[in-house]
Design a protein around this motif. Structure first.
Motif, short mmCIF file in Angstrom:
data_model
loop_
_atom_site.label_atom_id
_atom_site.label_comp_id
_atom_site.label_asym_id
_atom_site.label_seq_id
_atom_site.Cartn_x
_atom_site.Cartn_y
_atom_site.Cartn_z
N GLU A 66 35.54 -70.64 47.56
CA GLU A 66 35.30 -71.12 48.92
C GLU A 66 36.11 -70.30 49.90
O GLU A 66 37.28 -70.02 49.66
N PHE A 67 35.48 -69.95 51.00
CA PHE A 67 36.15 -69.22 52.07
C PHE A 67 35.95 -69.99 53.37
O PHE A 67 34.83 -70.31 53.74
N ARG A 68 37.03 -70.25 54.04
CA ARG A 68 36.96 -70.93 55.35
C ARG A 68 36.90 -69.91 56.48
O ARG A 68 36.54 -70.25 57.59
N GLU A 69 37.27 -68.67 56.17
CA GLU A 69 37.19 -67.61 57.17
C GLU A 69 36.31 -66.49 56.63
O GLU A 69 36.58 -65.98 55.53
N TRP A 70 35.30 -66.14 57.38
CA TRP A 70 34.40 -65.06 57.02
C TRP A 70 33.65 -64.65 58.27
O TRP A 70 33.70 -65.31 59.30
N GLU A 71 32.96 -63.54 58.15
CA GLU A 71 32.08 -63.07 59.23
C GLU A 71 30.73 -62.74 58.60
O GLU A 71 30.64 -62.54 57.39
N GLU A 72 29.73 -62.66 59.45
CA GLU A 72 28.44 -62.11 59.02
C GLU A 72 28.23 -60.83 59.80
O GLU A 72 28.43 -60.80 61.01
N ARG A 73 27.86 -59.77 59.08
CA ARG A 73 27.66 -58.47 59.72
C ARG A 73 26.44 -57.77 59.15
O ARG A 73 26.02 -58.05 58.02
N GLU A 74 25.96 -56.83 59.93
CA GLU A 74 24.91 -55.96 59.42
C GLU A 74 25.58 -54.77 58.75
O GLU A 74 26.38 -54.08 59.36
N ILE A 75 25.25 -54.56 57.48
CA ILE A 75 25.83 -53.50 56.67
C ILE A 75 24.69 -52.61 56.18
O ILE A 75 23.68 -53.12 55.68
N ARG A 76 24.87 -51.33 56.30
CA ARG A 76 23.86 -50.38 55.82
C ARG A 76 24.13 -50.10 54.34
O ARG A 76 25.22 -49.68 53.97
N ASN A 77 23.14 -50.32 53.49
CA ASN A 77 23.32 -50.08 52.05
C ASN A 77 23.12 -48.59 51.73
O ASN A 77 22.85 -47.78 52.62
N SER A 78 23.23 -48.24 50.46
CA SER A 78 23.16 -46.84 50.05
C SER A 78 21.78 -46.22 50.28
O SER A 78 21.64 -45.00 50.29
N PHE A 79 20.76 -47.05 50.47
CA PHE A 79 19.41 -46.55 50.74
C PHE A 79 19.15 -46.40 52.23
O PHE A 79 18.06 -46.02 52.65
N GLY A 80 20.14 -46.76 53.05
CA GLY A 80 19.99 -46.67 54.50
C GLY A 80 19.41 -47.92 55.13
O GLY A 80 19.21 -47.97 56.34
N ASP A 81 19.12 -48.93 54.32
CA ASP A 81 18.57 -50.18 54.85
C ASP A 81 19.70 -51.06 55.37
O ASP A 81 20.78 -51.14 54.77
N VAL A 82 19.46 -51.75 56.47
CA VAL A 82 20.46 -52.65 57.04
C VAL A 82 20.26 -54.04 56.44
O VAL A 82 19.15 -54.57 56.41
N GLN A 83 21.36 -54.60 55.95
CA GLN A 83 21.33 -55.94 55.37
C GLN A 83 22.35 -56.81 56.09
O GLN A 83 23.41 -56.33 56.49
N ARG A 84 22.05 -58.06 56.24
CA ARG A 84 23.01 -59.01 56.81
C ARG A 84 23.84 -59.55 55.65
O ARG A 84 23.29 -60.08 54.68
N ARG A 85 25.17 -59.37 55.73
CA ARG A 85 26.06 -59.79 54.63
C ARG A 85 27.24 -60.57 55.16
O ARG A 85 27.69 -60.37 56.27
N PHE A 86 27.77 -61.41 54.28
CA PHE A 86 29.03 -62.08 54.56
C PHE A 86 30.15 -61.07 54.28
O PHE A 86 30.06 -60.27 53.34
N VAL A 87 31.21 -61.14 55.09
CA VAL A 87 32.36 -60.27 54.92
C VAL A 87 33.61 -61.14 54.91
O VAL A 87 33.80 -61.99 55.78
N ILE A 88 34.45 -60.94 53.88
CA ILE A 88 35.70 -61.69 53.75
C ILE A 88 36.87 -60.71 53.72
O ILE A 88 36.67 -59.52 53.51
#
Length: 149
Positions: A66-88
């Motif tokens: 469980e994480f009480r602090e996190w962000e959601e960001r757009e991250i570019r994967n190795s194929f160049g596609d943008v994904q929305r991911r949680f970041v801790i």
């Protein structure tokens, strides 16, 4: 100096010697998680719940983190596609020292390494990478333990 792959520890999760790939092409670090979801607690606050690794990974124990602090960001994967991911933020241990850094959470089950260490962490720790070497930090820690013991 780090090798192209390292065995790292995550003290907050009680994990030792997790295989990590050093990737100078990636900006952020990544951590293999499944079953990612945001849920409301009884007091109305939102928590991020994830399962670390997957059932096939040798260090999978089924725990939900469980994480009480996190962000959601757009991250570019190795194929160049943008994904929305949680970041801790969490500490990863290299050369016996914890280094607090950001990890995007993604399903890496199709990839060999459950952890990817990117440029942001490498720059923060002032690391260089020798692609001809492996587990430099782990070997250093082993030598230090022998000297003390």
């Amino acid at each position: 100096m780090l090798g192209r792959q390292e065995l790292v520890d995550f003290p907050a999760f009680g994990l030792l010697r997790v295989e990590a790939k050093i990737d100078t092409g990636a900006f952020t670090c990544a951590l293999h998680c499944t079953h990612q979801r945001v849920e409301q607690t009884a007091d109305g606050t939102a928590v991020l719940r994830v399962r670390l690794f997957d059932e096939l990974h040798p260090q999978h124990d089924g725990r939900i983190l469980e994480f009480r602090e996190w962000e959601e960001r757009e991250i570019r994967n190795s194929f160049g596609d943008v994904q929305r991911r949680f970041v801790i933020r969490t500490a990863v241990v290299l050369f016996g020292q914890p280094l607090e850094t950001e990890f995007s959470l993604s399903d890496r089950s199709d990839l060999r390494f459950p952890v990817l260490l990117g440029r942001a962490m490498l720059q923060q720790g002032h690391f260089l990478v020798d692609v001809m070497r492996r587990n430099v930090s782990y070997k250093y820690n082993q030598r230090q333990r022998k000297r003390k013991g």
